[in-house]
Design a protein around this motif. Sequence first.
Motif, PDB file in Angstrom:
ATOM      1  N   GLY A 263       0.768  -1.240   0.000  1.00  0.00           N
ATOM      2  CA  GLY A 263       0.000   0.000   0.000  1.00  0.00           C
ATOM      3  C   GLY A 263       0.796   1.285   0.000  1.00  0.00           C
ATOM      4  N   PHE A 264       2.051   1.248  -0.481  1.00  0.00           N
ATOM      5  CA  PHE A 264       2.779   2.493  -0.691  1.00  0.00           C
ATOM      6  C   PHE A 264       2.028   3.335  -1.722  1.00  0.00           C
ATOM      7  CE2 PHE A 264       5.693   4.870  -3.443  1.00  0.00           C
ATOM      8  CZ  PHE A 264       6.250   5.734  -2.527  1.00  0.00           C
ATOM      9  N   GLU A 265       1.960   4.650  -1.505  1.00  0.00           N
ATOM     10  CA  GLU A 265       1.186   5.518  -2.390  1.00  0.00           C
ATOM     11  C   GLU A 265       2.034   6.654  -2.958  1.00  0.00           C
ATOM     12  OE1 GLU A 265      -1.811   5.337  -3.528  1.00  0.00           O
ATOM     13  OE2 GLU A 265      -2.927   3.989  -2.216  1.00  0.00           O
ATOM     14  N   PRO A 266       2.050   6.791  -4.301  1.00  0.00           N
ATOM     15  CA  PRO A 266       2.658   7.998  -4.899  1.00  0.00           C
ATOM     16  C   PRO A 266       1.755   9.203  -4.661  1.00  0.00           C
ATOM     17  CG  PRO A 266       2.415   6.190  -6.502  1.00  0.00           C
ATOM     18  CD  PRO A 266       1.587   5.849  -5.305  1.00  0.00           C
ATOM     19  N   ILE A 267       2.257  10.384  -4.974  1.00  0.00           N
ATOM     20  CA  ILE A 267       1.418  11.575  -4.932  1.00  0.00           C
ATOM     21  C   ILE A 267       0.628  11.692  -6.236  1.00  0.00           C
ATOM     22  CG2 ILE A 267       2.830  12.833  -3.278  1.00  0.00           C
ATOM     23  CD1 ILE A 267       4.146  14.274  -5.651  1.00  0.00           C
ATOM     24  N   ALA A 268      -0.359  12.569  -6.246  1.00  0.00           N
ATOM     25  CA  ALA A 268      -1.247  12.671  -7.407  1.00  0.00           C
ATOM     26  C   ALA A 268      -1.338  14.095  -7.933  1.00  0.00           C
ATOM     27  CB  ALA A 268      -2.644  12.133  -7.048  1.00  0.00           C
ATOM     28  N   TYR A 269      -0.303  14.888  -7.697  1.00  0.00           N
ATOM     29  CA  TYR A 269      -0.282  16.253  -8.209  1.00  0.00           C
ATOM     30  C   TYR A 269       1.061  16.507  -8.895  1.00  0.00           C
ATOM     31  CZ  TYR A 269       2.306  16.946  -3.822  1.00  0.00           C
ATOM     32  OH  TYR A 269       3.209  16.840  -2.788  1.00  0.00           O
ATOM     33  N   GLU A 270       1.104  17.515  -9.754  1.00  0.00           N
ATOM     34  CA  GLU A 270       2.347  17.821 -10.447  1.00  0.00           C
ATOM     35  C   GLU A 270       3.319  18.504  -9.488  1.00  0.00           C
ATOM     36  OE1 GLU A 270       4.102  19.764 -14.570  1.00  0.00           O
ATOM     37  OE2 GLU A 270       2.109  20.371 -13.883  1.00  0.00           O
ATOM     38  N   ARG A 271       4.534  18.001  -9.460  1.00  0.00           N
ATOM     39  CA  ARG A 271       5.584  18.613  -8.659  1.00  0.00           C
ATOM     40  C   ARG A 271       6.220  19.754  -9.455  1.00  0.00           C
ATOM     41  NH1 ARG A 271       9.049  13.373  -6.833  1.00  0.00           N
ATOM     42  NH2 ARG A 271       9.744  14.709  -5.103  1.00  0.00           N
ATOM     43  N   GLU A 272       6.951  20.578  -8.747  1.00  0.00           N
ATOM     44  CA  GLU A 272       7.547  21.741  -9.404  1.00  0.00           C
ATOM     45  C   GLU A 272       8.902  21.449 -10.032  1.00  0.00           C
ATOM     46  OE1 GLU A 272       5.651  25.551  -7.108  1.00  0.00           O
ATOM     47  OE2 GLU A 272       7.442  24.641  -6.204  1.00  0.00           O
ATOM     48  N   ARG A 273       9.567  20.370  -9.595  1.00  0.00           N
ATOM     49  CA  ARG A 273      10.924  20.145 -10.087  1.00  0.00           C
ATOM     50  C   ARG A 273      11.147  18.770 -10.703  1.00  0.00           C
ATOM     51  NH1 ARG A 273      14.202  23.698  -9.957  1.00  0.00           N
ATOM     52  NH2 ARG A 273      15.965  22.258 -10.118  1.00  0.00           N
ATOM     53  N   SER A 274      10.093  17.989 -10.852  1.00  0.00           N
ATOM     54  CA  SER A 274      10.239  16.694 -11.519  1.00  0.00           C
ATOM     55  C   SER A 274       8.871  16.148 -11.914  1.00  0.00           C
ATOM     56  CB  SER A 274      10.937  15.681 -10.605  1.00  0.00           C
ATOM     57  OG  SER A 274      11.063  14.429 -11.252  1.00  0.00           O
ATOM     58  N   PHE A 275       8.899  15.271 -12.904  1.00  0.00           N
ATOM     59  CA  PHE A 275       7.695  14.575 -13.360  1.00  0.00           C
ATOM     60  C   PHE A 275       7.468  13.282 -12.577  1.00  0.00           C
ATOM     61  CE2 PHE A 275      11.421  13.294 -15.668  1.00  0.00           C
ATOM     62  CZ  PHE A 275      11.350  11.911 -15.691  1.00  0.00           C
ATOM     63  N   ASN A 276       8.460  12.861 -11.782  1.00  0.00           N
ATOM     64  CA  ASN A 276       8.369  11.614 -11.025  1.00  0.00           C
ATOM     65  C   ASN A 276       7.448  11.804  -9.817  1.00  0.00           C
ATOM     66  OD1 ASN A 276       9.074   9.576  -8.987  1.00  0.00           O
ATOM     67  ND2 ASN A 276      10.672   8.966 -10.423  1.00  0.00           N
ATOM     68  N   LEU A 277       6.474  10.906  -9.650  1.00  0.00           N
ATOM     69  CA  LEU A 277       5.479  11.025  -8.580  1.00  0.00           C
ATOM     70  C   LEU A 277       5.695  10.037  -7.442  1.00  0.00           C
ATOM     71  CD1 LEU A 277       2.219  11.412 -10.727  1.00  0.00           C
ATOM     72  CD2 LEU A 277       3.631  13.222  -9.736  1.00  0.00           C
ATOM     73  N   HIS A 278       6.731   9.193  -7.527  1.00  0.00           N
ATOM     74  CA  HIS A 278       6.880   8.153  -6.509  1.00  0.00           C
ATOM     75  C   HIS A 278       8.233   8.166  -5.811  1.00  0.00           C
ATOM     76  CE1 HIS A 278       8.492   6.289 -10.227  1.00  0.00           C
ATOM     77  NE2 HIS A 278       9.310   5.640  -9.428  1.00  0.00           N
ATOM     78  N   SER A 279       9.152   9.033  -6.236  1.00  0.00           N
ATOM     79  CA  SER A 279      10.493   9.037  -5.651  1.00  0.00           C
ATOM     80  C   SER A 279      10.745  10.318  -4.864  1.00  0.00           C
ATOM     81  CB  SER A 279      11.535   8.907  -6.771  1.00  0.00           C
ATOM     82  OG  SER A 279      12.843   8.890  -6.250  1.00  0.00           O
ATOM     83  N   LYS A 280      11.302  10.172  -3.654  1.00  0.00           N
ATOM     84  CA  LYS A 280      11.623  11.301  -2.765  1.00  0.00           C
ATOM     85  C   LYS A 280      10.408  12.170  -2.457  1.00  0.00           C
ATOM     86  CE  LYS A 280      16.577  11.668  -3.623  1.00  0.00           C
ATOM     87  NZ  LYS A 280      16.912  11.143  -2.286  1.00  0.00           N
ATOM     88  N   ILE A 281       9.265  11.568  -2.399  1.00  0.00           N
ATOM     89  CA  ILE A 281       8.054  12.348  -2.098  1.00  0.00           C
ATOM     90  C   ILE A 281       7.896  12.581  -0.603  1.00  0.00           C
ATOM     91  CG2 ILE A 281       6.868  11.565  -4.181  1.00  0.00           C
ATOM     92  CD1 ILE A 281       5.284   9.609  -2.447  1.00  0.00           C
ATOM     93  N   GLU A 282       8.750  11.959   0.211  1.00  0.00           N
ATOM     94  CA  GLU A 282       8.674  12.150   1.659  1.00  0.00           C
ATOM     95  C   GLU A 282       9.487  13.358   2.121  1.00  0.00           C
ATOM     96  OE1 GLU A 282      12.099   9.233   0.965  1.00  0.00           O
ATOM     97  OE2 GLU A 282      10.176   9.751   0.056  1.00  0.00           O
ATOM     98  N   ASP A 283      10.289  13.925   1.237  1.00  0.00           N
ATOM     99  CA  ASP A 283      11.253  14.962   1.593  1.00  0.00           C
ATOM    100  C   ASP A 283      10.740  16.335   1.160  1.00  0.00           C
ATOM    101  OD1 ASP A 283      13.388  16.637   1.922  1.00  0.00           O
ATOM    102  OD2 ASP A 283      14.798  15.460   0.727  1.00  0.00           O
ATOM    103  N   HIS A 284      10.229  17.123   2.114  1.00  0.00           N
ATOM    104  CA  HIS A 284       9.630  18.416   1.789  1.00  0.00           C
ATOM    105  C   HIS A 284      10.666  19.418   1.295  1.00  0.00           C
ATOM    106  CE1 HIS A 284       7.631  22.338   2.472  1.00  0.00           C
ATOM    107  NE2 HIS A 284       6.535  21.670   2.199  1.00  0.00           N
ATOM    108  N   ALA A 285      11.897  19.339   1.807  1.00  0.00           N
ATOM    109  CA  ALA A 285      12.938  20.291   1.417  1.00  0.00           C
ATOM    110  C   ALA A 285      13.691  19.855   0.173  1.00  0.00           C
ATOM    111  CB  ALA A 285      13.926  20.504   2.567  1.00  0.00           C
ATOM    112  N   ASN A 286      13.308  18.732  -0.433  1.00  0.00           N
ATOM    113  CA  ASN A 286      14.038  18.260  -1.595  1.00  0.00           C
ATOM    114  C   ASN A 286      13.995  19.260  -2.748  1.00  0.00           C
ATOM    115  OD1 ASN A 286      13.852  16.303  -4.354  1.00  0.00           O
ATOM    116  ND2 ASN A 286      15.508  15.877  -2.914  1.00  0.00           N
ATOM    117  N   ASP A 287      12.896  19.972  -2.884  1.00  0.00           N
ATOM    118  CA  ASP A 287      12.815  20.975  -3.951  1.00  0.00           C
ATOM    119  C   ASP A 287      13.895  22.044  -3.770  1.00  0.00           C
ATOM    120  OD1 ASP A 287      10.743  19.691  -5.150  1.00  0.00           O
ATOM    121  OD2 ASP A 287       9.202  21.158  -4.614  1.00  0.00           O
ATOM    122  N   ILE A 288      14.105  22.489  -2.531  1.00  0.00           N
ATOM    123  CA  ILE A 288      15.128  23.503  -2.272  1.00  0.00           C
ATOM    124  C   ILE A 288      16.519  22.899  -2.451  1.00  0.00           C
ATOM    125  CG2 ILE A 288      15.978  25.237  -0.663  1.00  0.00           C
ATOM    126  CD1 ILE A 288      13.053  25.589  -1.554  1.00  0.00           C
TER     127      ILE A 288
END
Length: 433
Positions: A263-288
């Motif tokens: 039951g791991f879940e990807p996100i379902a919205y467009e990210r600002e810095r990548s098209f990948n929806l399932h990798s590093k989605i736990e890291d809020h500061a990853n964009d910075i």
Amino acid sequence: MKYCARCLYPENARPTIIFDEEGVCSGCRYHESRSKQLDIDWTEREAMLVRILDEAKRMARERGNSHDCIIPVSGGKDSHYQVWLLKEKYGMNPLLVTFNHAFNTPAGNRNLYNLVEKSGCDFVRYTAGLDSVRRISRYMLEKVGDLTWHYHAGIRTYPFQVAVERNIPLIVWGEHGFAELTGIVSLEDFVEFTRWTRKEHDMRGYEPHDLVGHGGITEQDIAPYIYPSDEDIARVEVRGIYLSNFVYWNAKAQADIVMKEWGFEPIAYERERSFNLHSKIEDHANDIHDFLKYLKFGYGRATDDASMEIRHGRMTREEGIEMVKRYDATEPSTLQTYCDFLGITKSQFYDWVEPMRDARIWKKSETGEWQVLDAVSRHTAGEAEEKARVAPAPEADRTFSDENRRMYFNPANPPEKTGDPALDEPSLTFRVI
């Protein structure tokens, strides 16, 4: 700037990248070496892994331990897969250890809770205090351009503190990340985790005591980042192995498995810095963190993700370049959030980064604006690029196929919403716990 003839990496990619006589980078060659059609005997390597795990079970019995290994986890797709594989396939009883760095996404917290629940494993979580996090993040941002230094220091150190405290000799990591990206090591090396690699590759050459006395940082602030003594490591016989040395590593295929099984879940919205929806989605500061990489070296997360898709044949080089153009230069909306947290202005943020910009890719104009000197999108495909292309994956496994709709953001066919705000909506703020 020279770019790989196969993927999209520039010659200034970090930590180290090498181009061969055909113009193909070491990261692509490393990926190529993992192919089952080449000389890697994955059956033999799995047998080696089984022997290591059996030895860990034996040592646990002899020491009276209930846990036979430690798995450092974040709640991401790799964490889910590591725990699922070791528990379900190899019968291990791991202790899950998390260093909570405070900069969590709602999706990350959701998936971490899910991992603990679905695995049924014992779980230890150390939460860093916000005052210490603020001091360390601010100082290391100014010093080396990394406001997430405490992430890497914490997750690469705290599991070893727990190992020594609980007399557990085996720590199991997932992939060797730098090898997967830029081919910094060979599969023949069987690289294991060491104190040196932790310092040089994960902590930018700094040990925690190097920070004391700067920016208000005290001995108390660095406690979770102090690596055990050589004597303690030797006494407990601690070693850290990478699963990617022993099993064929395909992060996307593994995400498919843990989505179905646990039951791991990807996100379902467009990210600002990548098209990948399932990798590093736990890291809020990853964009910075990723934006800082772009400001310094002229490439970002979309280059990382597209290059991996190209290597797997799920995306063409041309499709990857479009992703780089769409995402790599985007300033994250969360930049103001972190500037506010650190007590600095955006102007101060950019001023601190200015001396770290790579002069091979950035030039300051007469008006004081920074301009990119080159980009992969400015290079047309020639004979070398055509020769270096990999065979395309089956249509159903292409990055933007209907089957992969939940895994990657396709503007023409975005994922359906899940009904869970943690997965459906981006958050400008991080969640400490």
